[in-house]
Design a protein around this motif. Sequence first.
Motif, PDB file in Angstrom:
ATOM      1  N   THR A 154      25.281   1.841  47.488  1.00 46.71           N
ATOM      2  CA  THR A 154      26.246   2.795  48.018  1.00 46.71           C
ATOM      3  C   THR A 154      25.674   4.198  47.841  1.00 46.71           C
ATOM      4  O   THR A 154      25.087   4.509  46.801  1.00 46.71           O
ATOM      5  CB  THR A 154      27.613   2.685  47.316  1.00 46.71           C
ATOM      6  N   LEU A 155      25.841   5.005  48.861  1.00 46.83           N
ATOM      7  CA  LEU A 155      25.369   6.372  48.838  1.00 46.83           C
ATOM      8  C   LEU A 155      26.561   7.306  49.020  1.00 46.83           C
ATOM      9  O   LEU A 155      27.454   7.024  49.820  1.00 46.83           O
ATOM     10  CB  LEU A 155      24.381   6.635  49.978  1.00 46.83           C
ATOM     11  N   LYS A 156      26.563   8.408  48.284  1.00 49.24           N
ATOM     12  CA  LYS A 156      27.602   9.418  48.409  1.00 49.24           C
ATOM     13  C   LYS A 156      26.933  10.739  48.754  1.00 49.24           C
ATOM     14  O   LYS A 156      26.018  11.194  48.045  1.00 49.24           O
ATOM     15  CB  LYS A 156      28.384   9.548  47.107  1.00 49.24           C
ATOM     16  N   TRP A 157      27.378  11.360  49.873  1.00 46.61           N
ATOM     17  CA  TRP A 157      26.822  12.643  50.276  1.00 46.61           C
ATOM     18  C   TRP A 157      27.217  13.711  49.280  1.00 46.61           C
ATOM     19  O   TRP A 157      28.397  13.835  48.911  1.00 46.61           O
ATOM     20  CB  TRP A 157      27.319  13.018  51.671  1.00 46.61           C
ATOM     21  N   LEU A 158      26.231  14.480  48.790  1.00 44.52           N
ATOM     22  CA  LEU A 158      26.509  15.513  47.791  1.00 44.52           C
ATOM     23  C   LEU A 158      26.459  16.919  48.377  1.00 44.52           C
ATOM     24  O   LEU A 158      27.348  17.728  48.129  1.00 44.52           O
ATOM     25  CB  LEU A 158      25.508  15.408  46.629  1.00 44.52           C
ATOM     26  N   THR A 159      25.380  17.235  49.125  1.00 46.21           N
ATOM     27  CA  THR A 159      25.226  18.569  49.679  1.00 46.21           C
ATOM     28  C   THR A 159      24.110  18.575  50.707  1.00 46.21           C
ATOM     29  O   THR A 159      23.313  17.638  50.775  1.00 46.21           O
ATOM     30  CB  THR A 159      24.926  19.605  48.570  1.00 46.21           C
ATOM     31  N   GLU A 160      24.044  19.644  51.478  1.00 46.66           N
ATOM     32  CA  GLU A 160      22.923  19.821  52.399  1.00 46.66           C
ATOM     33  C   GLU A 160      21.648  20.003  51.593  1.00 46.66           C
ATOM     34  O   GLU A 160      21.681  20.576  50.511  1.00 46.66           O
ATOM     35  CB  GLU A 160      23.159  21.016  53.298  1.00 46.66           C
ATOM     36  N   ALA A 161      20.550  19.549  52.160  1.00 42.83           N
ATOM     37  CA  ALA A 161      19.261  19.714  51.458  1.00 42.83           C
ATOM     38  C   ALA A 161      18.185  20.056  52.463  1.00 42.83           C
ATOM     39  O   ALA A 161      18.254  19.734  53.604  1.00 42.83           O
ATOM     40  CB  ALA A 161      18.890  18.433  50.730  1.00 42.83           C
TER      41      ALA A 161
ATOM     42  N   MET B 137      24.126  10.057  60.796  1.00 42.14           N
ATOM     43  CA  MET B 137      23.783  10.140  59.379  1.00 42.14           C
ATOM     44  C   MET B 137      23.468  11.595  59.079  1.00 42.14           C
ATOM     45  O   MET B 137      22.578  12.169  59.699  1.00 42.14           O
ATOM     46  CB  MET B 137      22.576   9.238  59.131  1.00 42.14           C
ATOM     47  N   LYS B 138      24.223  12.180  58.167  1.00 40.78           N
ATOM     48  CA  LYS B 138      24.047  13.590  57.824  1.00 40.78           C
ATOM     49  C   LYS B 138      22.803  13.792  56.970  1.00 40.78           C
ATOM     50  O   LYS B 138      22.568  13.056  56.012  1.00 40.78           O
ATOM     51  CB  LYS B 138      25.253  14.052  57.005  1.00 40.78           C
ATOM     52  N   ASN B 139      21.983  14.789  57.334  1.00 40.57           N
ATOM     53  CA  ASN B 139      20.891  15.189  56.459  1.00 40.57           C
ATOM     54  C   ASN B 139      21.483  15.715  55.162  1.00 40.57           C
ATOM     55  O   ASN B 139      22.548  16.320  55.165  1.00 40.57           O
ATOM     56  CB  ASN B 139      20.057  16.299  57.098  1.00 40.57           C
ATOM     57  N   GLY B 140      20.801  15.468  54.048  1.00 41.43           N
ATOM     58  CA  GLY B 140      21.263  16.032  52.800  1.00 41.43           C
ATOM     59  C   GLY B 140      20.845  15.252  51.580  1.00 41.43           C
ATOM     60  O   GLY B 140      20.039  14.318  51.645  1.00 41.43           O
ATOM     61  N   LEU B 141      21.430  15.644  50.481  1.00 45.17           N
ATOM     62  CA  LEU B 141      21.199  15.006  49.185  1.00 45.17           C
ATOM     63  C   LEU B 141      22.322  14.016  48.921  1.00 45.17           C
ATOM     64  O   LEU B 141      23.496  14.361  49.056  1.00 45.17           O
ATOM     65  CB  LEU B 141      21.175  16.063  48.078  1.00 45.17           C
ATOM     66  N   TYR B 142      21.961  12.787  48.560  1.00 41.92           N
ATOM     67  CA  TYR B 142      22.915  11.712  48.293  1.00 41.92           C
ATOM     68  C   TYR B 142      22.693  11.140  46.901  1.00 41.92           C
ATOM     69  O   TYR B 142      21.543  11.035  46.450  1.00 41.92           O
ATOM     70  CB  TYR B 142      22.715  10.558  49.290  1.00 41.92           C
ATOM     71  N   SER B 143      23.760  10.750  46.242  1.00 45.22           N
ATOM     72  CA  SER B 143      23.616   9.906  45.055  1.00 45.22           C
ATOM     73  C   SER B 143      23.540   8.469  45.560  1.00 45.22           C
ATOM     74  O   SER B 143      24.117   8.131  46.595  1.00 45.22           O
ATOM     75  CB  SER B 143      24.794  10.080  44.090  1.00 45.22           C
ATOM     76  N   ILE B 144      22.803   7.615  44.838  1.00 43.86           N
ATOM     77  CA  ILE B 144      22.682   6.219  45.228  1.00 43.86           C
ATOM     78  C   ILE B 144      22.899   5.337  44.008  1.00 43.86           C
ATOM     79  O   ILE B 144      22.430   5.660  42.914  1.00 43.86           O
ATOM     80  CB  ILE B 144      21.320   5.916  45.900  1.00 43.86           C
ATOM     81  N   HIS B 145      23.642   4.266  44.199  1.00 45.29           N
ATOM     82  CA  HIS B 145      23.896   3.278  43.149  1.00 45.29           C
ATOM     83  C   HIS B 145      23.556   1.913  43.725  1.00 45.29           C
ATOM     84  O   HIS B 145      24.127   1.503  44.735  1.00 45.29           O
ATOM     85  CB  HIS B 145      25.353   3.343  42.695  1.00 45.29           C
ATOM     86  N   ILE B 146      22.612   1.241  43.084  1.00 43.18           N
ATOM     87  CA  ILE B 146      22.068  -0.031  43.571  1.00 43.18           C
ATOM     88  C   ILE B 146      22.444  -1.147  42.621  1.00 43.18           C
ATOM     89  O   ILE B 146      22.324  -0.997  41.397  1.00 43.18           O
ATOM     90  CB  ILE B 146      20.540   0.047  43.674  1.00 43.18           C
ATOM     91  N   HIS B 147      22.879  -2.270  43.187  1.00 51.31           N
ATOM     92  CA  HIS B 147      23.186  -3.476  42.412  1.00 51.31           C
ATOM     93  C   HIS B 147      22.432  -4.642  43.030  1.00 51.31           C
ATOM     94  O   HIS B 147      22.518  -4.864  44.243  1.00 51.31           O
ATOM     95  CB  HIS B 147      24.692  -3.765  42.414  1.00 51.31           C
TER      96      HIS B 147
ATOM     97  N   THR C 273      26.288   0.678  57.137  1.00 56.74           N
ATOM     98  CA  THR C 273      27.160   1.607  57.845  1.00 56.74           C
ATOM     99  C   THR C 273      27.174   2.956  57.135  1.00 56.74           C
ATOM    100  O   THR C 273      26.817   3.053  55.960  1.00 56.74           O
ATOM    101  CB  THR C 273      28.598   1.056  57.910  1.00 56.74           C
ATOM    102  N   PHE C 274      27.606   3.995  57.878  1.00 55.10           N
ATOM    103  CA  PHE C 274      27.717   5.323  57.266  1.00 55.10           C
ATOM    104  C   PHE C 274      28.915   6.053  57.835  1.00 55.10           C
ATOM    105  O   PHE C 274      29.433   5.715  58.900  1.00 55.10           O
ATOM    106  CB  PHE C 274      26.434   6.136  57.460  1.00 55.10           C
ATOM    107  N   SER C 275      29.349   7.059  57.080  1.00 53.11           N
ATOM    108  CA  SER C 275      30.420   7.955  57.504  1.00 53.11           C
ATOM    109  C   SER C 275      30.041   9.357  57.041  1.00 53.11           C
ATOM    110  O   SER C 275      28.958   9.562  56.493  1.00 53.11           O
ATOM    111  CB  SER C 275      31.748   7.525  56.867  1.00 53.11           C
ATOM    112  N   GLU C 276      30.941  10.310  57.216  1.00 56.79           N
ATOM    113  CA  GLU C 276      30.681  11.682  56.766  1.00 56.79           C
ATOM    114  C   GLU C 276      30.511  11.766  55.249  1.00 56.79           C
ATOM    115  O   GLU C 276      29.808  12.627  54.749  1.00 56.79           O
ATOM    116  CB  GLU C 276      31.818  12.605  57.203  1.00 56.79           C
ATOM    117  N   GLU C 277      31.161  10.865  54.515  1.00 56.69           N
ATOM    118  CA  GLU C 277      31.150  10.924  53.051  1.00 56.69           C
ATOM    119  C   GLU C 277      29.987  10.177  52.418  1.00 56.69           C
ATOM    120  O   GLU C 277      29.650  10.409  51.256  1.00 56.69           O
ATOM    121  CB  GLU C 277      32.454  10.356  52.480  1.00 56.69           C
ATOM    122  N   GLY C 278      29.390   9.213  53.120  1.00 54.17           N
ATOM    123  CA  GLY C 278      28.327   8.436  52.505  1.00 54.17           C
ATOM    124  C   GLY C 278      27.970   7.215  53.320  1.00 54.17           C
ATOM    125  O   GLY C 278      28.206   7.168  54.529  1.00 54.17           O
TER     126      GLY C 278
END
Length: 116
Positions: A109-116, A1-11, A84-89
């Motif tokens: 769902t989480l999407k990796w945005l940038t290092e933080a 799991m990459k450290n960083g800033l992620y967007s998150i969308h919850i349903h 689960t996770f990948s490089e993208e989210g």
Amino acid sequence: MKNGLYSIHIHMLDGVKGRDSGVLILRDGVLLGGGPYFWSRGSYIFGDGTWKGELSTNQHSPFADPLVRPLFAGAEATSGFSGTFSEEGAEVYGTVLVAGYRSLGFRATLKWLTEA
């Protein structure tokens, strides 16, 4: 799991209408984040493409629309998740315990945005 800033969308699941979006910072097993109405803090562990964790969520601002009823009714809600996770989210499914007695399922769902 990459450290960083992620967007998150919850349903929400289980026939409950509810959703939220925001951002999370994941760093070395700690997560912090929030959006326009809620903030969360928690921890996670990961390995071999899977991860799991827990978080607590609190409301910091009231909804602008008085007809919107918050699922948590202003109380702290605790959640457990795995996925689960990948490089993208990442993708997770979890359960939130509302007011200590009502449990609801969710998908995020989480999407990796940038290092933080």
